[in-house]
Design a protein around this motif. Structure first.
Motif, PDB file in Angstrom:
ATOM      1  N   ALA A 192       0.810  -1.213   0.000  1.00 31.81           N
ATOM      2  CA  ALA A 192       0.000   0.000   0.000  1.00 31.81           C
ATOM      3  C   ALA A 192       0.846   1.266   0.000  1.00 31.81           C
ATOM      4  CB  ALA A 192      -0.937  -0.008   1.211  1.00 31.81           C
ATOM      5  N   ARG A 193       1.984   1.269   0.718  1.00 29.97           N
ATOM      6  CA  ARG A 193       2.760   2.499   0.898  1.00 29.97           C
ATOM      7  C   ARG A 193       4.053   2.512   0.109  1.00 29.97           C
ATOM      8  NH1 ARG A 193       2.072   1.574   7.253  1.00 29.97           N
ATOM      9  NH2 ARG A 193      -0.118   2.152   7.461  1.00 29.97           N
ATOM     10  N   ARG A 194       4.427   1.386  -0.458  1.00 25.45           N
ATOM     11  CA  ARG A 194       5.674   1.255  -1.217  1.00 25.45           C
ATOM     12  C   ARG A 194       6.914   1.286  -0.332  1.00 25.45           C
ATOM     13  NH1 ARG A 194       4.991  -0.256  -6.624  1.00 25.45           N
ATOM     14  NH2 ARG A 194       2.977   0.571  -7.309  1.00 25.45           N
ATOM     15  N   LEU A 195       6.781   1.749   0.903  1.00 25.93           N
ATOM     16  CA  LEU A 195       7.921   1.898   1.809  1.00 25.93           C
ATOM     17  C   LEU A 195       7.535   1.335   3.175  1.00 25.93           C
ATOM     18  CD1 LEU A 195      10.731   3.009   2.550  1.00 25.93           C
ATOM     19  CD2 LEU A 195       9.619   5.202   3.081  1.00 25.93           C
ATOM     20  N   LEU A 196       8.451   0.571   3.756  1.00 21.53           N
ATOM     21  CA  LEU A 196       8.215  -0.032   5.067  1.00 21.53           C
ATOM     22  C   LEU A 196       9.492   0.103   5.904  1.00 21.53           C
ATOM     23  CD1 LEU A 196       6.412  -1.768   6.975  1.00 21.53           C
ATOM     24  CD2 LEU A 196       7.461  -3.785   5.914  1.00 21.53           C
ATOM     25  N   VAL A 197       9.354   0.665   7.100  1.00 20.90           N
ATOM     26  CA  VAL A 197      10.455   0.702   8.073  1.00 20.90           C
ATOM     27  C   VAL A 197      10.222  -0.452   9.030  1.00 20.90           C
ATOM     28  CG1 VAL A 197      11.628   2.024   9.848  1.00 20.90           C
ATOM     29  CG2 VAL A 197      10.706   3.187   7.837  1.00 20.90           C
ATOM     30  N   LEU A 198      11.100  -1.434   8.991  1.00 24.13           N
ATOM     31  CA  LEU A 198      10.923  -2.687   9.727  1.00 24.13           C
ATOM     32  C   LEU A 198      11.883  -2.701  10.913  1.00 24.13           C
ATOM     33  CD1 LEU A 198       9.241  -5.290   9.459  1.00 24.13           C
ATOM     34  CD2 LEU A 198      11.207  -6.331   8.308  1.00 24.13           C
ATOM     35  N   GLY A 199      11.327  -2.748  12.117  1.00 22.31           N
ATOM     36  CA  GLY A 199      12.142  -2.719  13.329  1.00 22.31           C
ATOM     37  C   GLY A 199      12.167  -4.059  14.032  1.00 22.31           C
ATOM     38  N   ALA A 200      13.350  -4.499  14.436  1.00 18.78           N
ATOM     39  CA  ALA A 200      13.514  -5.759  15.163  1.00 18.78           C
ATOM     40  C   ALA A 200      14.912  -5.791  15.756  1.00 18.78           C
ATOM     41  CB  ALA A 200      13.272  -6.969  14.257  1.00 18.78           C
ATOM     42  N   ALA A 201      15.153  -6.767  16.618  1.00 16.29           N
ATOM     43  CA  ALA A 201      16.489  -6.960  17.185  1.00 16.29           C
ATOM     44  C   ALA A 201      17.367  -7.692  16.187  1.00 16.29           C
ATOM     45  CB  ALA A 201      16.398  -7.752  18.485  1.00 16.29           C
ATOM     46  N   PRO A 202      18.658  -7.451  16.215  1.00 11.45           N
ATOM     47  CA  PRO A 202      19.559  -8.166  15.299  1.00 11.45           C
ATOM     48  C   PRO A 202      19.491  -9.669  15.526  1.00 11.45           C
ATOM     49  CG  PRO A 202      20.671  -6.298  16.321  1.00 11.45           C
ATOM     50  CD  PRO A 202      19.368  -6.449  17.027  1.00 11.45           C
ATOM     51  N   GLY A 203      19.581 -10.404  14.429  1.00  9.33           N
ATOM     52  CA  GLY A 203      19.608 -11.853  14.514  1.00  9.33           C
ATOM     53  C   GLY A 203      18.267 -12.521  14.564  1.00  9.33           C
ATOM     54  N   THR A 204      17.172 -11.776  14.555  1.00  9.15           N
ATOM     55  CA  THR A 204      15.845 -12.361  14.675  1.00  9.15           C
ATOM     56  C   THR A 204      15.234 -12.744  13.342  1.00  9.15           C
ATOM     57  OG1 THR A 204      14.889 -10.139  14.690  1.00  9.15           O
ATOM     58  CG2 THR A 204      15.356 -11.155  16.816  1.00  9.15           C
ATOM     59  N   GLY A 205      15.990 -12.600  12.255  1.00 11.64           N
ATOM     60  CA  GLY A 205      15.460 -12.917  10.936  1.00 11.64           C
ATOM     61  C   GLY A 205      14.809 -11.745  10.248  1.00 11.64           C
ATOM     62  N   ARG A 206      15.098 -10.541  10.708  1.00  7.31           N
ATOM     63  CA  ARG A 206      14.468  -9.353  10.133  1.00  7.31           C
ATOM     64  C   ARG A 206      14.907  -9.137   8.690  1.00  7.31           C
ATOM     65  NH1 ARG A 206      17.984  -4.626  13.256  1.00  7.31           N
ATOM     66  NH2 ARG A 206      20.007  -5.325  12.481  1.00  7.31           N
ATOM     67  N   THR A 207      16.190  -9.387   8.369  1.00  2.43           N
ATOM     68  CA  THR A 207      16.663  -9.202   6.998  1.00  2.43           C
ATOM     69  C   THR A 207      16.041 -10.236   6.070  1.00  2.43           C
ATOM     70  OG1 THR A 207      18.750  -8.304   7.825  1.00  2.43           O
ATOM     71  CG2 THR A 207      18.706  -9.078   5.552  1.00  2.43           C
ATOM     72  N   SER A 208      15.941 -11.488   6.536  1.00  3.25           N
ATOM     73  CA  SER A 208      15.293 -12.521   5.723  1.00  3.25           C
ATOM     74  C   SER A 208      13.837 -12.175   5.461  1.00  3.25           C
ATOM     75  CB  SER A 208      15.403 -13.876   6.421  1.00  3.25           C
ATOM     76  OG  SER A 208      16.753 -14.257   6.579  1.00  3.25           O
ATOM     77  N   THR A 209      13.171 -11.658   6.491  1.00  5.19           N
ATOM     78  CA  THR A 209      11.775 -11.259   6.305  1.00  5.19           C
ATOM     79  C   THR A 209      11.670 -10.112   5.310  1.00  5.19           C
ATOM     80  OG1 THR A 209      11.199 -11.981   8.544  1.00  5.19           O
ATOM     81  CG2 THR A 209       9.728 -10.407   7.489  1.00  5.19           C
ATOM     82  N   ALA A 210      12.565  -9.132   5.394  1.00  2.84           N
ATOM     83  CA  ALA A 210      12.543  -8.014   4.452  1.00  2.84           C
ATOM     84  C   ALA A 210      12.775  -8.505   3.028  1.00  2.84           C
ATOM     85  CB  ALA A 210      13.611  -6.990   4.844  1.00  2.84           C
ATOM     86  N   LEU A 211      13.742  -9.397   2.825  1.00  6.66           N
ATOM     87  CA  LEU A 211      13.994  -9.925   1.478  1.00  6.66           C
ATOM     88  C   LEU A 211      12.804 -10.730   0.978  1.00  6.66           C
ATOM     89  CD1 LEU A 211      17.733 -11.039   1.796  1.00  6.66           C
ATOM     90  CD2 LEU A 211      16.828  -9.147   0.430  1.00  6.66           C
ATOM     91  N   SER A 212      12.192 -11.499   1.869  1.00  4.54           N
ATOM     92  CA  SER A 212      11.026 -12.289   1.452  1.00  4.54           C
ATOM     93  C   SER A 212       9.873 -11.372   1.046  1.00  4.54           C
ATOM     94  CB  SER A 212      10.602 -13.212   2.595  1.00  4.54           C
ATOM     95  OG  SER A 212       9.452 -13.952   2.246  1.00  4.54           O
ATOM     96  N   LEU A 213       9.660 -10.288   1.802  1.00  5.39           N
ATOM     97  CA  LEU A 213       8.610  -9.334   1.431  1.00  5.39           C
ATOM     98  C   LEU A 213       8.886  -8.708   0.074  1.00  5.39           C
ATOM     99  CD1 LEU A 213       8.136  -7.551   4.883  1.00  5.39           C
ATOM    100  CD2 LEU A 213       6.452  -8.997   3.735  1.00  5.39           C
ATOM    101  N   LEU A 214      10.115  -8.267  -0.150  1.00  3.87           N
ATOM    102  CA  LEU A 214      10.464  -7.640  -1.424  1.00  3.87           C
ATOM    103  C   LEU A 214      10.349  -8.640  -2.572  1.00  3.87           C
ATOM    104  CD1 LEU A 214      13.517  -5.501  -0.270  1.00  3.87           C
ATOM    105  CD2 LEU A 214      11.245  -4.670  -0.926  1.00  3.87           C
ATOM    106  N   ASP A 215      10.733  -9.880  -2.327  1.00  2.00           N
ATOM    107  CA  ASP A 215      10.626 -10.899  -3.372  1.00  2.00           C
ATOM    108  C   ASP A 215       9.165 -11.115  -3.773  1.00  2.00           C
ATOM    109  OD1 ASP A 215      11.531 -13.074  -5.057  1.00  2.00           O
ATOM    110  OD2 ASP A 215      10.757 -14.432  -3.516  1.00  2.00           O
ATOM    111  N   GLU A 216       8.277 -11.142  -2.780  1.00  7.13           N
ATOM    112  CA  GLU A 216       6.863 -11.379  -3.098  1.00  7.13           C
ATOM    113  C   GLU A 216       6.234 -10.197  -3.828  1.00  7.13           C
ATOM    114  OE1 GLU A 216       4.144 -13.040  -0.365  1.00  7.13           O
ATOM    115  OE2 GLU A 216       5.683 -14.087   0.795  1.00  7.13           O
ATOM    116  N   VAL A 217       6.463  -8.979  -3.300  1.00  8.30           N
ATOM    117  CA  VAL A 217       5.778  -7.835  -3.910  1.00  8.30           C
ATOM    118  C   VAL A 217       6.338  -7.526  -5.293  1.00  8.30           C
ATOM    119  CG1 VAL A 217       5.128  -6.844  -1.692  1.00  8.30           C
ATOM    120  CG2 VAL A 217       7.306  -6.193  -2.743  1.00  8.30           C
TER     121      VAL A 217
END
Length: 870
Positions: A192-217
């Protein structure tokens, strides 16, 4: 016994028995002066020298010598009475709480809260396993079978630069990525917004989640203008040094650098906001980037670490939190990937991937494996390593012991990541900046940088305490770390920038509802723990073994905690200090144990004693502690002997119980009983241990010793036994029988649970009640025991213990008369009268016919013969 002998009517004077209110010391071992000093009448007292009763001295015309004799006798009697009062007063001082005074302040120390705190804290550390066998360097880089335990590689790389994400990586991500809770909501917000600021602690899989989101959209929005999947540029990483503004400018630039070909691309930007001088992008910059992304039909995810610096970003219109992926699904996915790979290369007719997966999951469900891992939640890298270990053992590549060794590395790896290079940015001043300018640049950020680290250390030391106590301790440690790092400047920290949720996320912690003790009462509180039993030890080990400069500020901080009046703080800190001493006893003894053992305040000395006891729980340090405490008990200064007595009370500071009691006796009788209170207090603590019968036998020997200091030690310990509750024992484990009787007086709890101890305790109490200098405090203690039979609301309390002890204590007519007098006195107490029915019930408990049948002479009977015949 008839009803007319039941307690009723007004209380009369206490029953007196001439010649029986005496010390248990045999008469043939006492001189006349000793007997007179204890209120005993010598054979010629009051009889004169053949002149009758002394009333005719003036009639024979004498010189008034008989009058003078009467006056002298009266004066001697008064002096004996004063001596008895002084002896009773000294005895009351001996039986007072030795921990009650803190720096000339007269107030009780909450031993019960300290005892419960110690028992809860020791559960956080695996004392049964010797920590010195845990070789940290081995787990830093080791090979087990074909599994590489390169923990350093798990650290999030801050050096990632711009470039495309390979399609192969995206394909594997689609295969193994586990969606966290709320993943669909994150994906809808990004679309909806084209931009997402994703907050999490290091090592929790936040980068993998971000890549998975970008891959899907980007896949879902692909059209004729989108690049082919094989080009590898559909998802790109962006250099974090350029920031949000540079990315927006690059998307708006359509001249000659290939930007037109990036329509429909997804961008991943990982911002580090913890570096000195780093500022979060403004909301206006984010709006500009979102507009540029919309023009290019592109998407971007900005990954940030939760914390005070990122609060404004995550609270804005583009910010959202990324929860961690569920552990079970993570581990199952990683296991299945490895087992399918093995089945494809080496098919097994007997066990396919499903059978191997079931065996691996059964292995993971074992209690031993879960305890060794010691983590409630697994992060993606940890799940991958654990899956490799489990699969390796199931496939026969590694042994069970090797698998367990690798499992221990998980918590150690997390601790290493937390502390590696925390202040590297502070030590590297900007090029060309003057000393003053550099200092000004660092000062506002030093405390912010160290606060997450300090919070993790405070949580390792104070885990299980209230959240507020841990947070306050973390701020103290933040100050110490900041001063150590930059001693020329006073550290500054904003007062309203704490983020409790960020502290929990960055420290893998959780908050639960519980209770803490305040002034003897339990009050609701929010308690904080690590989400994993292995993390406290891993943090302390990493801190002490790999970061030597941090020891000095941590030691100063622990000394501050030793002065904290809250038992939930100072007792936990003492146990943790013991674990640190195990890592390096030479340093811990010189900087913590010896200075605190010689301190002026009792709490600091108890801190040192608890630290020594914690170290004695490890085989490698037990003999060292035994020798150290033994030396202090023999030749140490008064403060060291006091500390030695407290250490001996835990039961681990000497090789045997006999050695422990010998050392406590040395401390108690030395210097006219200067340390008698501390020695007797710690003898009572030993009665909660399995060999309590040995302790009672030694107490009986003391009461019948030929030297008065030993008698006093036995008598004071007996009275203190009656005044001590089970909860006040600073023991490691009370055991099942005593665990449910925390507010019971200790002798009644022992009488109810260990019948073999009833007669020895009754004999000791009888001796104290029949000794002049101990009689008053012993009677007060007996009254306290009697009043504990029933609670104020009428519920039963210690009545079973009294039913076992009272018949053994009142075996003779004189004993029953004394009990009758005490019950009448309690019934007529104007402030707290004992109900008549309750007094009668206590009387019948004592005179019931089920008294112990003594076929042999007890110590009490032998003592009477010794007193009579010598």
């Amino acid at each position: 016994m008839s009803d007319d002998k039941q307690p009723a009517g007004p209380a009369e004077d206490a029953p007196d028995r001439s010649g029986q209110d005496r010390s248990p010391e045999p008469e043939d071992r006492k001189g006349p002066e000793d007997r007179k000093g204890r209120g005993e009448q010598t054979r010629d007292d009051g009889k004169g020298d053949g002149k009758g009763d002394g009333r005719s001295g003036r009639d024979d015309g004498g010189s008034g010598k008989d009058d003078e004799t009467e006056d002298e006798a009266a004066e001697r009697e008064k002096e004996r009475e004063r001596e008895r009062e002084r002896a009773a007063g000294r005895f009351k001082e001996y039986t007072r709480d030795p921990l009650g005074a803190e720096e000339n302040e007269d107030g009780p120390t909450d031993l019960a809260a300290a005892a419960r705190t110690r028992r809860a804290t020791r559960l956080l550390f695996d004392v049964g396993r010797d920590l010195t066998s845990f070789d940290r360097s081995y787990f830093g880089n080791a090979h087990i079978g074909d599994i590489n335990l390169r923990l350093d590689a798990r650290r999030s790389g801050a050096g990632m630069r711009s470039g495309p994400v390979p399609e192969e990586e995206l394909r594997r991500l689609r295969r193994v990525h586990v969606e966290p809770a709320g993943y669909i909501r994150l994906r809808n917000a990004l679309r909806a917004r084209r931009l997402l600021v994703l907050g999490a602690a290091p090592g929790t899989g936040r980068t993998s989640t971000a890549l998975s989101l970008l891959d899907e959209v980007t896949t879902a929005s692909a059209n004729g203008d989108a690049p082919e999947p094989g080009t590898g540029s559909r998802v790109r990483r962006v250099d974090p040094d350029g920031g949000v503004r540079q990315l927006a400018r690059s998307l708006g630039d359509s001249h000659g650098d290939g930007e037109e070909a990036r329509r429909g691309t997804g961008y991943l930007l990982e911002l580090s906001l913890t570096r000195p001088g780093a500022l979060p992008p403004a909301e206006m910059d984010l709006d500009e980037l979102a507009a540029a992304l919309d023009r290019r039909e592109a998407f971007a995810v900005i990954v940030v670490t939760v914390g005070s610096a990122a609060n404004a970003l995550l609270a804005g219109r583009y910010g959202m939190l990324c929860p961690p992926a569920p552990t079970r699904e993570l581990l199952r996915t990683r296991l299945l990937e490895r087992l399918e790979r093995h089945a494809a290369t080496a098919p097994d007719e007997d066990a396919g991937p499903a059978g191997l997966l079931a065996r691996a999951e059964e292995l993971w469900a074992r209690e031993e494996v879960e305890n060794v891992v010691g983590l409630k939640d697994l992060r993606p890298a940890e799940a991958e390593l654990l899956a490799s270990l489990l699969a390796g053992h199931v496939l026969g590549d590694i042994s069970y012991e090797e698998m367990l060794a690798g499992c221990r590395s998980l918590a150690a790896g997390q601790a290493q990541e937390w502390f590696a290079g925390v202040d590297r940015a502070l030590t590297a001043r900007p090029a060309g900046a003057g000393a003053g300018a550099g200092a000004d640049t660092q000062r506002p950020d030093t405390a912010n940088l160290f606060h997450p680290v300090a919070f993790r250390i405070a949580l390792a030391v104070l885990g299980g305490a209230s959240h507020s106590a841990v947070a306050a301790a973390a701020h103290l440690l933040t100050w110490e770390l900041s001063v150590q790092c930059d001693p020329d400047n006073t550290p500054a920290r904003p007062l309203f920038c704490d983020d409790p949720e960020a502290d929990l996320a960055l420290s893998r912690a959780e908050v639960t509802d519980g209770q803490v003790e305040v002034a003897g009462a339990e009050v609701p509180a929010r308690l904080i723990w690590y989400r994993g039993t292995a993390l406290p030890s891993a943090v302390l080990t990493e801190l002490w073994d790999r970061h030597f400069p941090v020891r000095a500020p941590v030691v100063r901080w622990l000394r501050l905690l030793a002065d904290d009046p809250r038992s939930q703080v100072w007792m936990r800190a003492a146990v943790a200090a013991g674990e640190l001493c195990v890592r390096d006893f030479d340093y811990g003894y010189a900087e913590l144990v010896r200075p605190l053992a010689e301190a002026a305040t009792p709490r600091r000395r108890i801190f040192a004693a608890t630290t020594l006891d914690q170290a004695a729980g490890h085989d490698t340090h037990r003999k060292t502690v035994h020798r150290l405490v033994g030396d202090w008990s023999r030749t140490g200064a008064p403060a060291l002997r006091w500390t030695a007595a407290m250490a001996l009370g835990y039961g681990n500071a000497a090789a045997t119980m006999d050695d422990t009691l010998d050392a406590l006796a040395r401390i108690g009788v030395r210097d006219d009983g200067e340390q008698l209170a501390a020695a007797s207090f710690n003898v009572v603590r030993l009665l909660a241990l399995p060999d309590a019968d040995q302790v009672l036998a030694r107490m009986a020997e003391w009461t019948h010793h030929k030297r008065e200091p030993y008698q006093d030690l036995g008598l004071v310990t007996t009275v203190r036994l009656a005044l001590t509750t089970v909860d006040e024992l600073l023991t490691e484990d009370l055991g099942a029988p005593l665990a449910g009787r925390g507010d019971w007086p200790l002798p009644l709890a022992l009488a109810a649970t260990r019948p073999e101890l009833v007669v020895p305790m009754a004999d000791l109490m009888w001796t104290a009640l029949n000794t002049a200098r101990a009689r008053d405090v012993a009677m007060d203690a007996l009254e306290r025991l009697l009043r504990s039979a029933v609670r104020k609301d009428g519920a039963e309390w210690t009545r079973p213990g009294l039913a076992a002890l009272l018949p053994a204590l009142a075996t003779e007519e004189y004993d029953r008369r004394r009990l009758d007098w005490l019950l009448r006195h309690m019934m007529n107490d104007p402030e707290n009268p004992l109900p008549d029915a309750r007094a009668r019930d206590l009387w019948w408990l004592a005179v019931s016919p089920q008294r112990p049948d003594r076929r042999e002479r007890t110590r009490r009977e032998r003592t009477r013969e010794e007193d009579t015949h010598g």
